[in-house]
Design a protein around this motif. Sequence first.
Motif, PDB file in Angstrom:
ATOM      1  N   PRO A 187       0.704  -1.050   0.109  1.00  0.00           N
ATOM      2  CA  PRO A 187      -0.044   0.052   0.005  1.00  0.00           C
ATOM      3  C   PRO A 187       0.796   1.168  -0.135  1.00  0.00           C
ATOM      4  O   PRO A 187       0.547   2.402  -0.512  1.00  0.00           O
ATOM      5  CB  PRO A 187      -0.695  -0.160   1.407  1.00  0.00           C
ATOM      6  N   THR A 188       1.939   1.128   0.577  1.00  0.00           N
ATOM      7  CA  THR A 188       2.938   2.455   0.511  1.00  0.00           C
ATOM      8  C   THR A 188       3.804   2.487  -0.329  1.00  0.00           C
ATOM      9  O   THR A 188       4.742   3.492  -0.591  1.00  0.00           O
ATOM     10  CB  THR A 188       3.601   2.279   2.005  1.00  0.00           C
ATOM     11  N   ALA A 189       3.889   1.456  -1.147  1.00  0.00           N
ATOM     12  CA  ALA A 189       4.945   1.472  -2.394  1.00  0.00           C
ATOM     13  C   ALA A 189       4.392   2.127  -3.672  1.00  0.00           C
ATOM     14  O   ALA A 189       3.377   2.315  -3.710  1.00  0.00           O
ATOM     15  CB  ALA A 189       5.182   0.188  -2.799  1.00  0.00           C
ATOM     16  N   ARG A 190       5.300   2.747  -4.490  1.00  0.00           N
ATOM     17  CA  ARG A 190       4.926   3.256  -5.514  1.00  0.00           C
ATOM     18  C   ARG A 190       4.499   2.349  -6.604  1.00  0.00           C
ATOM     19  O   ARG A 190       4.796   1.476  -6.484  1.00  0.00           O
ATOM     20  CB  ARG A 190       5.999   4.439  -6.175  1.00  0.00           C
ATOM     21  N   LYS A 191       3.546   3.098  -7.448  1.00  0.00           N
ATOM     22  CA  LYS A 191       2.793   1.986  -8.454  1.00  0.00           C
ATOM     23  C   LYS A 191       3.701   2.021  -9.820  1.00  0.00           C
ATOM     24  O   LYS A 191       3.726   3.223 -10.341  1.00  0.00           O
ATOM     25  CB  LYS A 191       1.329   2.163  -8.511  1.00  0.00           C
ATOM     26  N   ALA A 192       3.858   0.952 -10.137  1.00  0.00           N
ATOM     27  CA  ALA A 192       4.374   0.722 -11.659  1.00  0.00           C
ATOM     28  C   ALA A 192       3.414   0.219 -12.556  1.00  0.00           C
ATOM     29  O   ALA A 192       2.184  -0.152 -11.922  1.00  0.00           O
ATOM     30  CB  ALA A 192       5.537  -0.161 -11.854  1.00  0.00           C
ATOM     31  N   SER A 193       3.385   0.092 -13.655  1.00  0.00           N
ATOM     32  CA  SER A 193       2.523  -0.315 -14.682  1.00  0.00           C
ATOM     33  C   SER A 193       2.041  -1.758 -14.376  1.00  0.00           C
ATOM     34  O   SER A 193       0.770  -2.100 -14.331  1.00  0.00           O
ATOM     35  CB  SER A 193       3.011  -0.020 -16.191  1.00  0.00           C
ATOM     36  N   VAL A 194       2.905  -2.578 -13.824  1.00  0.00           N
ATOM     37  CA  VAL A 194       2.632  -3.847 -13.586  1.00  0.00           C
ATOM     38  C   VAL A 194       1.454  -4.142 -12.263  1.00  0.00           C
ATOM     39  O   VAL A 194       0.696  -4.889 -12.285  1.00  0.00           O
ATOM     40  CB  VAL A 194       3.957  -4.781 -13.303  1.00  0.00           C
ATOM     41  N   HIS A 195       1.606  -3.150 -11.593  1.00  0.00           N
ATOM     42  CA  HIS A 195       0.555  -3.143 -10.425  1.00  0.00           C
ATOM     43  C   HIS A 195      -0.777  -2.598 -10.943  1.00  0.00           C
ATOM     44  O   HIS A 195      -1.836  -3.348 -10.539  1.00  0.00           O
ATOM     45  CB  HIS A 195       0.967  -1.940  -9.325  1.00  0.00           C
ATOM     46  N   PHE A 196      -1.002  -1.730 -12.119  1.00  0.00           N
ATOM     47  CA  PHE A 196      -2.184  -1.239 -12.537  1.00  0.00           C
ATOM     48  C   PHE A 196      -2.769  -2.339 -13.241  1.00  0.00           C
ATOM     49  O   PHE A 196      -3.861  -2.692 -13.092  1.00  0.00           O
ATOM     50  CB  PHE A 196      -2.061   0.017 -13.256  1.00  0.00           C
ATOM     51  N   VAL A 197      -1.906  -3.060 -13.973  1.00  0.00           N
ATOM     52  CA  VAL A 197      -2.596  -4.191 -14.900  1.00  0.00           C
ATOM     53  C   VAL A 197      -2.802  -5.376 -13.836  1.00  0.00           C
ATOM     54  O   VAL A 197      -4.063  -5.879 -14.103  1.00  0.00           O
ATOM     55  CB  VAL A 197      -1.280  -4.824 -15.782  1.00  0.00           C
ATOM     56  N   ALA A 198      -2.288  -5.656 -12.951  1.00  0.00           N
ATOM     57  CA  ALA A 198      -2.650  -6.595 -12.161  1.00  0.00           C
ATOM     58  C   ALA A 198      -3.988  -6.499 -11.421  1.00  0.00           C
ATOM     59  O   ALA A 198      -4.903  -7.162 -11.321  1.00  0.00           O
ATOM     60  CB  ALA A 198      -1.427  -6.982 -11.063  1.00  0.00           C
ATOM     61  N   GLU A 199      -3.973  -5.319 -10.806  1.00  0.00           N
ATOM     62  CA  GLU A 199      -5.460  -4.660 -10.106  1.00  0.00           C
ATOM     63  C   GLU A 199      -6.599  -4.766 -11.193  1.00  0.00           C
ATOM     64  O   GLU A 199      -7.757  -5.347 -10.752  1.00  0.00           O
ATOM     65  CB  GLU A 199      -5.122  -3.486  -9.562  1.00  0.00           C
ATOM     66  N   ASN A 200      -6.168  -4.388 -12.461  1.00  0.00           N
ATOM     67  CA  ASN A 200      -7.474  -4.496 -13.171  1.00  0.00           C
ATOM     68  C   ASN A 200      -7.677  -5.951 -13.805  1.00  0.00           C
ATOM     69  O   ASN A 200      -8.812  -6.123 -14.134  1.00  0.00           O
ATOM     70  CB  ASN A 200      -7.009  -3.598 -14.690  1.00  0.00           C
ATOM     71  N   TRP A 201      -6.930  -6.584 -13.878  1.00  0.00           N
ATOM     72  CA  TRP A 201      -6.929  -8.072 -13.986  1.00  0.00           C
ATOM     73  C   TRP A 201      -7.905  -8.890 -13.052  1.00  0.00           C
ATOM     74  O   TRP A 201      -8.762  -9.486 -13.257  1.00  0.00           O
ATOM     75  CB  TRP A 201      -5.767  -9.017 -14.191  1.00  0.00           C
ATOM     76  N   ALA A 202      -7.477  -8.370 -11.599  1.00  0.00           N
ATOM     77  CA  ALA A 202      -8.317  -8.961 -10.774  1.00  0.00           C
ATOM     78  C   ALA A 202      -9.787  -8.531 -10.616  1.00  0.00           C
ATOM     79  O   ALA A 202     -10.717  -9.159 -10.473  1.00  0.00           O
ATOM     80  CB  ALA A 202      -7.557  -8.501  -9.231  1.00  0.00           C
ATOM     81  N   ALA A 203      -9.830  -7.005 -10.994  1.00  0.00           N
ATOM     82  CA  ALA A 203     -11.386  -6.439 -10.953  1.00  0.00           C
ATOM     83  C   ALA A 203     -12.129  -7.291 -12.183  1.00  0.00           C
ATOM     84  O   ALA A 203     -13.399  -7.190 -12.039  1.00  0.00           O
ATOM     85  CB  ALA A 203     -11.135  -5.139 -11.155  1.00  0.00           C
TER      86      ALA A 203
END
Length: 365
Positions: free
Chosen positions: A10-26
Amino acid sequence: MILSSHAYLPTARKASVHFVAENWAAMGHRIHFATVGYSWLSAFKRSHRFHALRKQQNNRFTRYRENLHAGCYLPLIHGFSSSNALLRELGHQLMRRYGRHLPGFVVERIREADLVVIESGTPLAFVELVRRVNPSARMLYFCRDLLSSVGASDVLRNIERRHVGTFDAICVPSRRLGTLLPPGGKVVYVPQGVDGTAFDAADVSPYPAGSRNAVVAGDMLFDQSVILALSQAATEVTFHLFGVRWNGAAPGNVRLHGEQGFEVLAPYIRHADFGIAPYCYSDGNAYLAESSLKLLQYSYCGLPIIQPDTIATSRGNEVYYRASGESDWRGVVERALAVRHPFGGSEEIPSWRTVAERTLVSVFP
């Protein structure tokens, strides 16, 4: 199953892999995000992040949202890349050995995965192991950067050359980056995205009324001398640096915010007077003009961007400085402050949901 060098915290900066992972989960896919490239050695160099990972994800997966679990492989030592001649060979030997083993909590998820994502960097060390564990899984090379640009070891570069043709797809955020990769791979261009909802919601400015503020988001290829020159030329401007390690004492108008979650960073970007992309340039990293996440985030918020003239973009909000030797830093700041930048987002920049869908289609047509 995602193998990444980035930490999902939660405290780490977000890279593209984070955004993609979260959207796949959604979208309903079950995602396991495993961070590699850390060990107890990290306690000396990346202490804050190491202790957060050890507390929350120490060789186990933790649920962070529906369908998304994140964990970290934390052995005693890990393979690393180094520019130090004395450490380079040791790093090579450790990297070769490091890539031969993954702990059971990761292996179990690889065995049941339909898709294994290997991010560029340290995760490449595990390509052969992943193939042995689950030869039927599709494999996606999520290539964000040229290995030479980020100082990756020769071991990782050799693995990339040997296996580039074995991935079901290689997803790149820059067409130019795709042409610089070793030949033989199935390269698919999917541009970076922007989390517009976070910026849209950040309607309260974190800055004092009437103040002048600039922002730097992230430390990739960070040129400290540029910020030093700008801060000395414009003492009335406060320079806010996120995720940046500063060498020595920082000037009084430079604020070091450390690494923060994206929700904390978003209002600092949206309400800044201008953004800065102080990239150290070489011929190999011109692809950043297409793939730089900070350039897209600044542009979404309508900010003028101070950037080197060697990273040429054409969005209309560029304020260039001469990378070969700028002589008028005050003029650079004044040009940036003179640009009007009403917030309104950009329809040309895709959402991360769109990026996630196109990335998945690249490996499952």
